[in-house]
Write a protein that holds these residues in place. Structure first.
Motif, PDB file in Angstrom:
ATOM      1  N   TRP A   3       0.764  -1.234   0.107  1.00 49.43           N
ATOM      2  CA  TRP A   3      -0.076  -0.266  -0.063  1.00 49.43           C
ATOM      3  C   TRP A   3       0.790   1.224  -0.045  1.00 49.43           C
ATOM      4  O   TRP A   3       0.721   2.198  -0.698  1.00 49.43           O
ATOM      5  N   HIS A   4       1.902   1.257   0.834  1.00 49.27           N
ATOM      6  CA  HIS A   4       2.621   2.376   0.812  1.00 49.27           C
ATOM      7  C   HIS A   4       3.619   2.715  -0.606  1.00 49.27           C
ATOM      8  O   HIS A   4       3.406   4.015  -0.948  1.00 49.27           O
ATOM      9  N   HIS A   7       0.558   3.776  -2.800  1.00 45.76           N
ATOM     10  CA  HIS A   7       0.173   5.146  -2.642  1.00 45.76           C
ATOM     11  C   HIS A   7       1.189   6.324  -2.683  1.00 45.76           C
ATOM     12  O   HIS A   7       0.640   7.509  -3.425  1.00 45.76           O
ATOM     13  N   SER A  37      -5.348   8.271   0.104  1.00 41.47           N
ATOM     14  CA  SER A  37      -5.220   8.157   1.544  1.00 41.47           C
ATOM     15  C   SER A  37      -6.482   8.909   2.159  1.00 41.47           C
ATOM     16  O   SER A  37      -7.086   8.246   3.114  1.00 41.47           O
ATOM     17  N   TYR A  38      -6.428  10.148   1.823  1.00 38.74           N
ATOM     18  CA  TYR A  38      -7.590  10.912   2.432  1.00 38.74           C
ATOM     19  C   TYR A  38      -7.998  12.581   1.984  1.00 38.74           C
ATOM     20  O   TYR A  38      -8.436  12.992   2.561  1.00 38.74           O
ATOM     21  N   ILE A  46     -13.287   7.448  -0.516  1.00 39.93           N
ATOM     22  CA  ILE A  46     -11.877   6.768  -0.001  1.00 39.93           C
ATOM     23  C   ILE A  46     -11.988   5.526   0.524  1.00 39.93           C
ATOM     24  O   ILE A  46     -12.937   5.362   1.498  1.00 39.93           O
ATOM     25  N   GLU A  48     -12.042   2.425   3.027  1.00 40.73           N
ATOM     26  CA  GLU A  48     -11.735   2.451   4.616  1.00 40.73           C
ATOM     27  C   GLU A  48     -10.152   2.251   4.866  1.00 40.73           C
ATOM     28  O   GLU A  48      -9.677   1.316   4.438  1.00 40.73           O
ATOM     29  N   LYS A  49      -9.603   3.005   5.711  1.00 38.92           N
ATOM     30  CA  LYS A  49      -8.419   2.830   6.316  1.00 38.92           C
ATOM     31  C   LYS A  49      -7.859   1.453   6.572  1.00 38.92           C
ATOM     32  O   LYS A  49      -6.589   0.858   6.294  1.00 38.92           O
ATOM     33  N   SER A  50      -8.693   0.688   7.325  1.00 43.59           N
ATOM     34  CA  SER A  50      -8.536  -0.414   7.899  1.00 43.59           C
ATOM     35  C   SER A  50      -8.461  -1.565   6.785  1.00 43.59           C
ATOM     36  O   SER A  50      -7.867  -2.724   7.220  1.00 43.59           O
ATOM     37  N   ARG A  52      -6.526  -1.419   4.410  1.00 46.24           N
ATOM     38  CA  ARG A  52      -5.250  -1.343   3.554  1.00 46.24           C
ATOM     39  C   ARG A  52      -4.319  -2.481   3.660  1.00 46.24           C
ATOM     40  O   ARG A  52      -3.555  -2.833   2.623  1.00 46.24           O
ATOM     41  N   HIS A 100       6.535   8.614   3.979  1.00 46.06           N
ATOM     42  CA  HIS A 100       6.074   7.093   3.985  1.00 46.06           C
ATOM     43  C   HIS A 100       7.470   6.129   4.173  1.00 46.06           C
ATOM     44  O   HIS A 100       6.949   5.092   4.731  1.00 46.06           O
ATOM     45  N   ASP A 107       5.816   1.145  10.631  1.00 47.19           N
ATOM     46  CA  ASP A 107       4.734  -0.218  10.370  1.00 47.19           C
ATOM     47  C   ASP A 107       5.344  -1.724  10.606  1.00 47.19           C
ATOM     48  O   ASP A 107       4.500  -2.503  10.984  1.00 47.19           O
TER      49      ASP A 107
END
Ligand SMILES: [Fe+2]
Length: 383
Positions: A3-4, A7, A37-38, A46, A48-50, A52, A100, A107
């Motif tokens: 994802w990073h 993105h 992302s936002y 967008i 949902e962040k969870s 990703r 990131h 992360d």
């Protein structure tokens, strides 16, 4: 990690290639919303962040192909005449990517700690530094008076960069203050723990005390009890487990703003304001234990000056994240980069052992909600 990677590529596709490269063909139309992302003003809803971390498609191969597609188009763009607005967005995109890169390491640390196997990101041991004695705790005193904070942007250079939230530069009046010569160490934090720091409500902000009870905080994140070590604890690092007794003189990290504040109150001190921090850091070289030296963990302070301002740990300040007097967000969707987060977050300063040196400035403002612990966040005392 996929994802990073996707993105940060999306950022260049969305903000540079689509508007500035004629005949640019997006890699896959759905990626426009999938890797947003936002940025609400781009239109689409967008994801949902969870989600990703749980999207098993696109595959890594496809994400890398997306990256190669974006890289190729960026090279094509860079061969021609670049509009100043495009150049400024490219610089922003590079700084975004550095953020990131830091997030990837934090992360990974969190993901590996969450994995029952507790793998090490890098199994090589910490490099043995020269045998130095740790700095004694000392105060540095600053007189009262007017100071200026905020990035002194060079108006003659249209490519001079800082984030919008570091501007405008402005005057602040500072009362005389003292600031610690180094970050709070694990040894000092352990003393706070041994003195029932986590069990004394009078040391805590109300919201922090609720967090202590609800999250059952008894130590910084990544500390685990270990009866085999004389300290009773071990610490999970990007280089695997280490006994706390081997890290006692290193800065404590992965503490929340609430823990930082509780320790400061226990010591009869407080956290510095961001203006005090910036005033103390202004004019100093961006040197320290940063990503570039590859240690990936805070290190012992050994200098006799004002040490560890840059690197080791982001330092929680007493200042809430808000706009400086006269602050204006960037125009358009990029105005969502920083400005819309100016509520319920606290300012951190100075960068950490996973921040690249070229990313930092004395005026750099990081911000996180006060209960955040997964970044390399530590404590510097003031009074
Ligand atoms: Fe981002």
């Amino acid at each position: 990690m996929k994802w990073h990677q996707a993105h940060t590529s999306w950022f260049f596709e969305t903000f540079v290639l689509r508007p500035y490269l004629a005949y640019y063909k997006p890699f896959r139309e759905e990626f426009r919303w999938l890797f947003n992302s936002y940025y609400n003003s781009l239109g689409e809803e967008i994801p949902e962040k969870s989600l990703r971390a749980s999207l098993s498609r696109p595959s890594l191969d496809e994400v890398l192909a997306f990256r190669a597609h974006v890289d190729g188009a960026m090279e094509q763009l860079l061969e021609g005449q670049i509009h100043d607005d495009a150049a400024r967005r490219i610089i922003l995109g590079l700084n975004h990517e550095q953020q990131h890169q830091e997030l990837m390491l934090t992360d990974i640390k969190h993901a590996f700690f969450s994995n029952p196997l507790r793998p090490a990101y890098d199994a090589a041991p910490f490099a043995e530094g020269p045998d130095v004695s740790p700095s004694e705790f000392m105060w540095h005193r600053f007189h009262d008076g007017l100071a200026e904070i905020g990035y002194p942007i060079d108006s003659t250079n249209s490519l001079d960069f800082c984030y919008d939230n570091e501007t405008p530069r402005h005057k602040v009046y500072l009362e005389a203050f003292r600031i610690a010569n180094r970050a709070v160490t694990c040894r000092e934090y352990l003393e706070f723990m041994s003195d029932d720091g986590y069990a004394r409500p009078e040391l805590w902000l109300s919201e922090g005390w609720e967090a202590v009870k609800k999250q059952k905080w008894r130590a910084p994140l990544y500390w685990e009890r270990d009866a085999t070590d004389s300290s009773g604890w071990r610490i999970f690092t990007l280089r695997g487990w280490h006994p706390l007794s081997a890290l006692l003189e290193t800065p404590v990290c992965h503490v929340s703003f609430f823990e930082a504040g509780a320790l400061a109150r226990w010591r009869g001190c407080r956290l510095p304001t961001e203006a005090e921090w910036e005033h103390a850091a202004t004019g100093r070289a961006i040197l320290g234990n940063l990503l570039d030296n590859g240690r990936l963990h805070p290190a012992v302070a050994s200098g006799d000056g004002l040490d560890q301002l840059f690197g080791d740990c982001w330092e929680w300040t007493a200042s809430a994240y808000t706009g400086y007097p006269g602050y204006r967000a960037l125009p358009g969707a990029l105005g969502e980069y920083n400005g819309k987060f100016m509520s319920s977050q606290m300012i951190l300063r100075g960068g950490s052992c996973v921040t690249p040196a070229s990313h930092l400035r004395a005026s750099y403002r990081n911000f996180f909600p006060p209960a955040t612990r997964w970044q390399f966040t530590g404590i510097r005392l003031a009074a």
